[in-house]
Each structure stands twice: as structure tokens, then as C-alpha cells.
Design an enzyme around this catalytic site. Structure first.
Site, short mmCIF file in Angstrom:
data_model
loop_
_atom_site.label_atom_id
_atom_site.label_comp_id
_atom_site.label_asym_id
_atom_site.label_seq_id
_atom_site.Cartn_x
_atom_site.Cartn_y
_atom_site.Cartn_z
CG ASP A 66 -1.90 1.16 1.22
OD1 ASP A 66 -2.02 1.84 0.18
OD2 ASP A 66 -2.53 1.41 2.26
CG ASP A 111 -3.47 4.40 -2.84
OD1 ASP A 111 -2.69 3.59 -2.31
OD2 ASP A 111 -4.61 4.65 -2.37
#
Length: 396
Positions: free
Chosen positions: A57, A234
Site C-alpha cells: 500500500d 496509490d
């Protein structure tokens, strides 16, 4: 001698191969693709090298792993037994954070961490309570800037740098579009084998000290520009998530080209992407030709192109002359921020550089092998089944 560690394709059969990369050490780790929804890397923790799969992440900054005492996790999720590790130091300091998938909380510990045969000391957060999707996902490897972390100690990237395992605080990411294995993350290095031939990496300065955020001018189709001022890269986001106003305007252009789209959530992958379209074509090339090329305009001299194969997930050919396509696009309520998630990262080999505060892009080798999934729905078979069912009812 400077050594690079190349790990094998499968976690269960990972073997270290050493090869030379200019002047610094690179740690290359295979990634486990979970249905293009999550991308996980395996690491080991503690004196017993307890294995954990962690979601990569880039939008968050903390390292979380489930504790043996954690509540709310599914039974198939590995949990870390800190008491069984002779090298673990539990501070019993409590931390909590809220992710889009739900809140988690736990305590801070220090222990040895292994990326296969590379060992380093690291602090991380033990998950003691989780809810929502977090309960089925296991741990999180947050690779954002430490200024955005709940844990005030050095992040994974900072620890690798401070312990002289990499020469610079950066990593690169290659996400294969299909297949459970074949994707990689490289800490402290770049591998041009993942870049399309004759392509180079183009760098864009970051405009934030906390996130992989860059300034852009917008998205465009043909000569029409849809204004968006920032883009966040992201890996924890699955879709190409576009601000609502820009998305609505883009779909009007789609409609003018004969592609009618709507917003809905399906009960199958990729259920997380909500834009679904109907197109008057019934073969693969015809479907591709019906959809436009989308450009992300960073500035007047640099654009990131997305071909239809890059943002289409799958299509079903309906009876007649129409097909229904599930896209990797999503309409966002977040104003003026374009989220470049995994759907984008499939197309671009990306370098996340915290040292020089920049992010780099190059066309991935995926651009040559992306395939459109076309499935035909045979209503004739359904009719035959229905007739058989009615016949059986009449006989009974």
C-alpha cells in the site's frame, strides 16, 4: 562486491539468485496477485521467521501484522506469535488508525524482519482488533512517507536505508496484468527488463512531503481536456478513480462515440470499479476500436496514455450487435484528485523515490501482452434449459 538478490517466482520455491546491478544493492521480492484486487508480498518475522503476507500500500505508511491475540480475523489469516520470538520487544504502546476498509488498532513491537535471506531490525504494529475487509486481508506494508505514519519510528524503506541495505530511499513496482505470480517490487533499485523496449523512465516532482502526489493539468480524450489538478499514485486503490465532474464529462464524450456507460456495482470482480458500458460491437477489435484513448496530461510536454485495453477489465458479447464491458474506471466524490490505482500501475512500471521527492513512469512490458477478455453469452442454451425445466414440470 555489490550484490543484488533476485527471488524466485513462487513463495514456496523461492531461491536466491545473485546478480550485479550498478553500484548498489537491490532487494527484489515477488508479489502475489489476489484477483487484481490485492497485491501481497511475503515477509518473515521474529526469531522463528514466521511468514506473513502483506498488502502493498503506497497510500499509507505503517507496517501492520495480525497478532496471535487478534480479534475479528478469519481463520485462514496468518498471525504473529510475538511471545514465541526470542528477539521480540513488545512496548505495549497502543496505536490505532482508520483505513477505507475499516479501523484497526494494536501495539508497537520491535523484532527481526526477513525478506527471504535479507535480515534487518524493524518496528511494526501488531493488529489486535480489526473490522470490515481488514479482517480478511492480513497485514499491510505501508510504503508511504513516514511523516504520514502512526508509528513514529523508521518505516521499512527508512530502515533498509539506515541499515545500509539499500543506497537510496526508493523502490519500483511492476504489476503484471494477468496471473497469480509474475509481479515484483524492487527495494533500492530499478530493473529495465520490466520496461517496454526503447522506453525510458520519465520523472515528475512530487508536490507533497506526505504522499506520492503530483500536479497535473487533467485528463483528455482527443482534444477535450477535463480539468484535474492533482494525481495520487496509490497501490492500495484498485481502480482508476476519477473525480465525479470529470468522470461525468468524460462519459458524455464516450456516449458521443457510441459507448453508453452507467455507474453500478457488480457482484463479481472487479466489483470495486463502478463504470460499466455498452458498445455496438461483437468482436474484440471492434470493441477496442469503439473506446477512446484516455490521456493523463501531466504538463505540456508529458502525457500518460491509457489505451482501451488498459482500462477495460472484461466484455460480454450479448445477442445481436451489442457487448457489455466492465471497466477499471470508478467515479469518485473526492474533488480534484485523480487516484492512479492498480489499474494504472498495470500499464506503467513506476518508481517511488522518497530521497529525491519524485515519481517515475515508463510503459510496462504489459502494454505488449494485455488481452481483452471477451466472453459470449449464449441465450440459446438458456432457452433450451428453460424448455427442459418446463417439460419436467409438466411430466411431474
Amino acid at each position: 562486491m555489490i550484490i543484488t538478490v533476485l527471488l524466485g517466482l513462487l513463495f514456496s520455491e523461492a531461491q536466491s539468485i545473485r546478480y550485479q546491478i550498478q553500484r548498489h544493492q537491490t532487494i527484489m521480492d515477488p508479489i502475489h496477485d489476489i484477483h487484481q484486487v490485492e497485491y501481497r508480498v511475503q515477509m518473515q518475522f521474529g526469531s522463528q521467521k514466521q511468514p506473513m503476507e502483506l498488502i502493498i500500500d503506497t497510500g499509507s505508511s505503517d507496517l501492520w501484522i495480525p497478532s496471535i491475540d487478534a480479534k475479528g480475523f478469519l481463520n485462514n489469516v496468518n498471525r504473529y506469535d510475538w511471545k514465541a520470538s526470542s528477539t521480540c520487544i513488545n512496548t505495549h504502546s497502543s496505536y490505532s488508525i482508520f483505513y477505507d476498509d475499516g479501523p484497526i488498532s494494536g501495539t508497537l513491537v520491535w523484532d527481526q524482519v526477513w525478506m527471504h535471506n535479507i535480515k534487518f531490525n524493524q518496528s511494526f504494529l501488531l493488529i489486535e482488533r480489526a473490522s470490515g475487509n481488514m479482517a480478511s486481508s492480513g497485514g499491510i506494508l505501508g510504503l508511504g512517507f513516514n511523516t504520514n505514519a502512526a508509528n513514529p519510528n523508521p518505516s521499512i524503506l527508512e530502515s533498509l536505508y539506515e541499515q545500509k541495505l539499500i543506497s537510496k530511499k526508493y523502490f519500483s513496482l511492476y504489476l503484471k496484468d494477468e496471473g497469480e505470480f509474475g509481479s515484483y517490487i524492487l527495494f533500492g533499485g530499478i530493473d529495465m527488463q520490466f520496461v517496454e523496449k526503447d522506453q525510458k523512465i520519465s520523472y515528475v516532482p512530487l508536490i507533497s512531503d506526505n504522499q506520492y502526489l503530483m500536479g497535473i493539468e487533467g485528463m483528455s480524450i482527443d482534444d477535450e481536456l477535463f480539468s484535474i489538478t492533482t494525481a495520487l499514485v496509490d497501490s492500495g486503490t484498485s481502480c482508476l478513480t476519477v473525480p465525479a465532474v470529470a468522470m461525468d464529462d468524460m462519459l458524455q464524450v464516450f456516449a458521443a462515440k457510441g459507448v453508453e456507460c452507467s455507474y453500478r456495482v457488480e457482484n463479481y470482480a472487479p466489483s470495486y470499479c463502478t463504470v460499466h458500458c455498452f458498445v455496438n460491437a461483437t468482436n474484440e477489435q471492434g470493441i477496442i476500436d469503439s473506446f477512446p484513448i484516455i490521456k493523463i496530461r501531466v504538463n505540456s510536454s508529458f502525457e500518460l496514455l491509457l489505451n482501451p485495453q488498459d482500462y477495460l477489465y472484461s466484455c460480454t458479447i450479448l445477442d445481436g450487435s451489442q457487448s457489455k464491458c466492465n471497466t477499471k474506471l470508478e467515479r469518485s466524490q473526492i474533488d480534484d484528485i485523480l487516484l492512479l490505482g492498480d489499474a494504472f500501475l498495470h500499464s506503467y512500471y513506476t518508481v517511488f523515490d522518497q530521497t529525491d521527492k519524485q515519481i517515475g513512469f515508463a510503459h510496462s512490458i504489459n502494454n505488449k501482452v494485455l488481452k481483452l477478455h471477451v466472453k459470449t453469452r449464449h441465450l440459446v442454451n438458456y432457452a433450451q434449459t428453460l424448455i427442459l425445466y418446463i417439460t419436467l414440470l409438466l411430466v411431474i
